[in-house]
Scaffold this active site. Structure first.
Site, PDB file in Angstrom:
ATOM      1  N   LYS A 212     -26.882 -10.943   9.910  1.00 31.47           N
ATOM      2  CA  LYS A 212     -25.524 -10.348  10.123  1.00 31.47           C
ATOM      3  C   LYS A 212     -25.113  -9.442   8.950  1.00 31.47           C
ATOM      4  CE  LYS A 212     -21.171 -10.518  10.122  1.00 31.47           C
ATOM      5  NZ  LYS A 212     -20.920  -9.064  10.246  1.00 31.47           N
ATOM      6  N   GLY A 265     -19.439 -12.891   0.360  1.00 31.43           N
ATOM      7  CA  GLY A 265     -18.202 -12.158   0.982  1.00 31.43           C
ATOM      8  C   GLY A 265     -16.944 -12.983   0.505  1.00 31.43           C
ATOM      9  N   SER A 266     -16.133 -12.894   1.371  1.00 35.21           N
ATOM     10  CA  SER A 266     -14.706 -13.377   0.931  1.00 35.21           C
ATOM     11  C   SER A 266     -14.691 -14.895   0.712  1.00 35.21           C
ATOM     12  CB  SER A 266     -13.673 -12.845   1.578  1.00 35.21           C
ATOM     13  OG  SER A 266     -13.465 -13.671   2.996  1.00 35.21           O
ATOM     14  N   THR A 267     -13.796 -15.395  -0.268  1.00 35.24           N
ATOM     15  CA  THR A 267     -13.708 -16.859  -0.390  1.00 35.24           C
ATOM     16  C   THR A 267     -13.040 -17.448   1.112  1.00 35.24           C
ATOM     17  OG1 THR A 267     -13.265 -16.597  -2.804  1.00 35.24           O
ATOM     18  CG2 THR A 267     -12.437 -18.516  -1.800  1.00 35.24           C
ATOM     19  N   VAL A 269     -13.402 -16.438   4.335  1.00 34.21           N
ATOM     20  CA  VAL A 269     -14.166 -16.343   5.246  1.00 34.21           C
ATOM     21  C   VAL A 269     -15.184 -17.499   5.100  1.00 34.21           C
ATOM     22  CG1 VAL A 269     -16.199 -15.299   6.282  1.00 34.21           C
ATOM     23  CG2 VAL A 269     -13.916 -14.016   5.945  1.00 34.21           C
ATOM     24  N   GLU A 293     -21.733 -16.857  -2.358  1.00 33.97           N
ATOM     25  CA  GLU A 293     -21.378 -16.331  -3.512  1.00 33.97           C
ATOM     26  C   GLU A 293     -20.047 -15.652  -2.867  1.00 33.97           C
ATOM     27  OE1 GLU A 293     -19.898 -13.347  -5.376  1.00 33.97           O
ATOM     28  OE2 GLU A 293     -21.850 -12.429  -5.097  1.00 33.97           O
ATOM     29  N   CYS A 327     -18.209  -7.818  -7.162  1.00 27.90           N
ATOM     30  CA  CYS A 327     -17.721  -9.175  -7.230  1.00 27.90           C
ATOM     31  C   CYS A 327     -17.456  -9.323  -8.615  1.00 27.90           C
ATOM     32  CB  CYS A 327     -18.649 -10.161  -6.709  1.00 27.90           C
ATOM     33  SG  CYS A 327     -19.799  -9.644  -5.114  1.00 27.90           S
ATOM     34  N   GLU A 425      -7.648 -11.131  -6.058  1.00 31.48           N
ATOM     35  CA  GLU A 425      -8.750 -10.427  -5.990  1.00 31.48           C
ATOM     36  C   GLU A 425      -8.097  -9.184  -5.278  1.00 31.48           C
ATOM     37  OE1 GLU A 425     -13.596 -10.733  -5.019  1.00 31.48           O
ATOM     38  OE2 GLU A 425     -12.143 -11.474  -3.534  1.00 31.48           O
TER      39      GLU A 425
END
Length: 543
Positions: A212, A265-267, A269, A293, A327, A425
Site C-alpha cells: 500500500k 510513516g507517522s508515529t 499511525v 520507522e 525523516c 515534528e
C-alpha cells in the site's frame, strides 16, 4: 536441485551521476521529463499479476505545478484487498520453494535494469511526482534503490551462511524459512527507494506481500512495479493496492494469515496499527513481525569549538534539502551564544542565495512540498511562531500555494527550548534554533536528549575531541543514526544502516542484515548419527 554453494557478487554502492551541464545524463533526464509530462497514464491495481480497474479514481499531480495531472489511479476497495490477500497466499508456496539463487537473480536483474535503461524513468517520475531535484532523485530512486536491491540480496546470503556448530555424533543445521502468511508493506511519499524496499526486502526472503503506497507516491511506485515485472518477479508475489489506509488495515489486520508489517510513516499511525494488531492477536496463526520507522525531530548540536562554515552547511543542507521532507531532516539546532552572531549572519546570507522552483530548472536547490495538507500543516507552525512572544522568524516564512505548494526555507529563533516548533515534528523546510549560554552546555545537552519523544537522527558539530567524546556518550540514546561534523541526513545503504528508537521506530536498520533477519523464521535441524537405544542414564546404575 544444485550441488554447489553459490556466491552473489560483492555489492558496491552505485555511483551517483552528477548531471553537470552538457553531460549525457542531463540530456537523457531532460528528454525523459518531457516524455512523461506529455502523457497522462492510467494506473491500475496490480493483483496476481493482473491489472485491476475499480473505477474509483484519483489523480497524481505535480506538487510544484498542481494543475498538471500526470496520471489517474484506481483505489482498492474491500473486494480488491481480499483478492490481493488470496493472490499472495496462492503464489506463496511456489515462491518460497523456489531455490534462493533464482529469487536473488530477479532482484539483481532489477538493480541492473535500474542502473541502466530504467534509471531516467524512475528519476523523472520521482522528480515530477514528488518534487525532487535531479540530485535528490538520483540519490534516492536510482542509487539507494539499486543499493537496497543488491545489498539485501548479499545480506540474505550472509544470513543463510550462518550455521550452528555440530559434533561427530550429530549434524546441526539452520535453515531460514519465510514467515507463515503474508506481509503488508505500508510506504511513504518521500523516498521512492523506501517505497520499493519495504515490499522487496521481505519477498526476496521467500515471503509474499501486499504493497500500500502513499497516495502522493503512487506514480513512482507504479513504475517500480513495472520494473520488477520486467525483471521477472512472478505474479502475486507483490500485489500493488493503492487505497485507504483504514480500509486496508481493517481487512489485513483481521486476517488469520497476516504475518508482519513493514512500515514507514507517522508515529501516530504506527501506534494505531500496533494496537490493532494487539487487539487481533488471538486470530493469527503466529505472532506478527512489526517493523517500523516513524517520526523524528532531528537535531544539530554545536559546541563552541565548531567550524562555522561546517556548521552552517550542515544546517542548510540538513534542514532544507528536499524541502525538509526527510525523516532525518535537521529540524532543531542548539547553538552556543558565543558564536551565534557569526552563525546567524552566515546562515541568513547562505539561505538568501537558495533558489526555489520547478525541478526541471537545475539551478533550483528546493521545490514544492508534497501536497495541500502538508502545506497547511507547515504553514500553521510558521504562523504560530509569527504570533508568539517566545519566537522570532529570522529568515523566510513566506508561503505560496497559487501554482504549487511552495514554502520558503524558514529559520525560527526560539527563546524557549520546549517551544512547539522545537519539539514537534513539522516535516517541512522549517529549522528552529535555540541559543544556549556556553556555561549551560550540560543542561542543554540534557534538553536535547529529553525534550522530544523521538530518537531518529542527530548531529554534533565540534573540533574539540574531549567535547566530541562527551557529547557522543551523553546523546547515546537520542539518535539511532548519529553524525559527527556532518548533517544528520544522507544515510547510505551498507555504510549507515538507517533507523531510530523511542517514538522513531523499531530500529531494525534498513540497509543491513538486521532488517532482513526480521523477515525470516529460522528452523534448527538436528540429525543424530548415534541415537540412544535405551532410556536409562549411567547415573542410574547406583547400587
Amino acid at each position: 536441485m544444485s550441488n554447489a554453494y553459490f556466491k552473489v557478487p560483492l555489492p558496491k554502492n552505485e555511483p551517483v551521476f552528477s548531471y553537470e551541464p552538457e553531460s549525457v545524463e542531463k540530456d537523457q533526464i531532460k528528454k525523459k521529463l518531457k516524455e512523461l509530462k506529455e502523457q497522462k497514464i492510467e494506473i491500475p491495481l496490480i493483483i496476481g499479476g493482473k491489472e485491476i480497474r475499480t473505477g474509483n479514481i484519483r489523480e497524481c499531480i505535480i506538487p510544484h505545478d498542481k494543475g498538471h495531472v500526470l496520471a489517474t489511479y484506481h483505489i482498492a476497495g474491500e473486494k480488491e484487498i481480499e483478492m490481493a490477500i488470496d493472490a499472495a497466499l496462492k503464489a506463496k508456496r511456489e515462491w518460497q520453494n523456489m531455490p534462493w539463487p533464482h529469487r536473488a537473480a530477479i532482484f539483481l536483474k532489477a538493480a541492473e535494469l535500474l542502473s541502466g535503461p530504467w534509471r531516467y524513468t524512475l528519476n523523472a517520475a520521482t522528480m515530477l511526482g514528488q518534487s525532487k531535484t535531479v540530485y535528490q532523485a538520483e540519490i534516492d530512486s536510482a542509487c539507494e534503490l539499486i543499493d537496497f536491491l543488491r545489498f539485501n540480496v548479499y545480506y540474505m546470503t550472509q544470513i543463510y551462511n550462518e550455521q550452528v556448530d555440530s559434533t561427530t555424533e550429530a549434524w546441526n543445521r539452520m535453515e531460514y524459512r519465510p514467515l507463515d502468511g503474508f506481509v503488508l508493506a505500508v510506504t511513504p511519499f518521500n523516498f521512492t527507494a523506501i517505497g520499493a524496499n519495504l515490499p522487496t526486502a521481505p519477498v526476496m526472503a521467500g515471503n509474499v506481500a501486499l504493497w500500500k503506497p502513499a497516495s502522493t507516491a503512487i506514480y513512482s511506485g507504479y513504475y517500480v512495479m513495472k520494473l520488477l515485472q520486467e525483471a521477472g518477479l512472478p505474479d502475486g508475489i507483490i500485489n500493488f493496492i493503492p487505497g485507504s489506509g483504514s480500509m486496508v488495515g481493517d481487512k489485513v489486520f483481521s486476517n488469520e494469515d497476516f504475518a508482519g508489517i513493514h512500515f514507514t510513516g507517522s508515529t501516530k499511525v504506527f501506534k494505531d496499527i500496533w494496537k490493532m494488531i494487539a487487539n487481533n492477536l488471538e486470530k493469527y496463526k503466529a505472532y506478527p513481525r512489526i517493523v517500523g520507522e516513524t517520526g523524528g525531530k532531528d537535531f544539530i548540536f554545536a559546541h563552541h569549538s565548531a567550524d562555522i562554515d561546517v556548521l552552517v552547511t550542515a544546517l542548510v543542507r540538513g534542514a532544507f534539502e528536499y524541502q525538509g521532507q526527510k525523516c532525518s531532516a535537521a529540524s532543531r539546532a542548539y547553538i552556543p551564544k558565543s558564536m551565534w552572531k557569526r552563525v546567524k549572519e552566515k546562515l541568513i546570507e547562505e539561505i538568501k542565495t537558495i533558489k526555489m522552483g520547478d525541478v526541471e530548472d537545475f539551478r533550483n536547490f528546493m521545490s514544492a512540498v508534497i501536497d495541500q495538507n502538508a502545506f497547511n500543516k507547515i504553514k500553521s507552525y510558521i504562523d504560530y511562531a509569527q504570533n508568539s512572544k517566545d519566537a522570532e522568524i529570522i529568515c523566510g516564512g513566506k508561503c505560496d500555494d497559487e501554482k504549487g505548494f511552495f514554502i520558503q526555507p524558514t529559520v525560527i529563533q526560539s527563546k524557549d527550548p520546549n517551544f512547539k516548533a522545537m519539539t514537534e515534528e513539522i516535516f517541512g523546510p522549517v529549522l528552529t534554533i535555540y541559543v544556549y549560554e556556553d556555561e549551560k552546555i550540560e543542561e542543554t545537552i540534557k534538553l536535547c536528549d529529553e525534550s522530544t519523544p523521538y530518537a531518529l537522527t542527530g548531529a554534533i558539530i565540534a573540533n574539540n575531541r574531549e567535547a566530541i567524546v562527551k557529547m557522543e556518550k551523553q546523546l547515546s540514546c537520542a539518535a539511532g543514526n548519529f553524525y559527527i561534523n556532518d548533517k544528520p541526513t544522507g544515510a547510505v545503504v551498507g555504510q549507515q544502516p538507517f533507523g531510530g528508537a523511542r517514538a522513531s521506530g523499531t530500529n531494525d536498520k534498513a540497509g543491513s542484515k538486521l532488517n532482513l533477519i526480521r523477515w525470516m523464521n529460522p528452523r534448527v535441524i538436528k540429525e543424530n548419527f548415534n541415537p540412544p537405544q535405551n532410556y536409562t542414564y549411567s547415573f542410574m546404575e547406583e547400587k
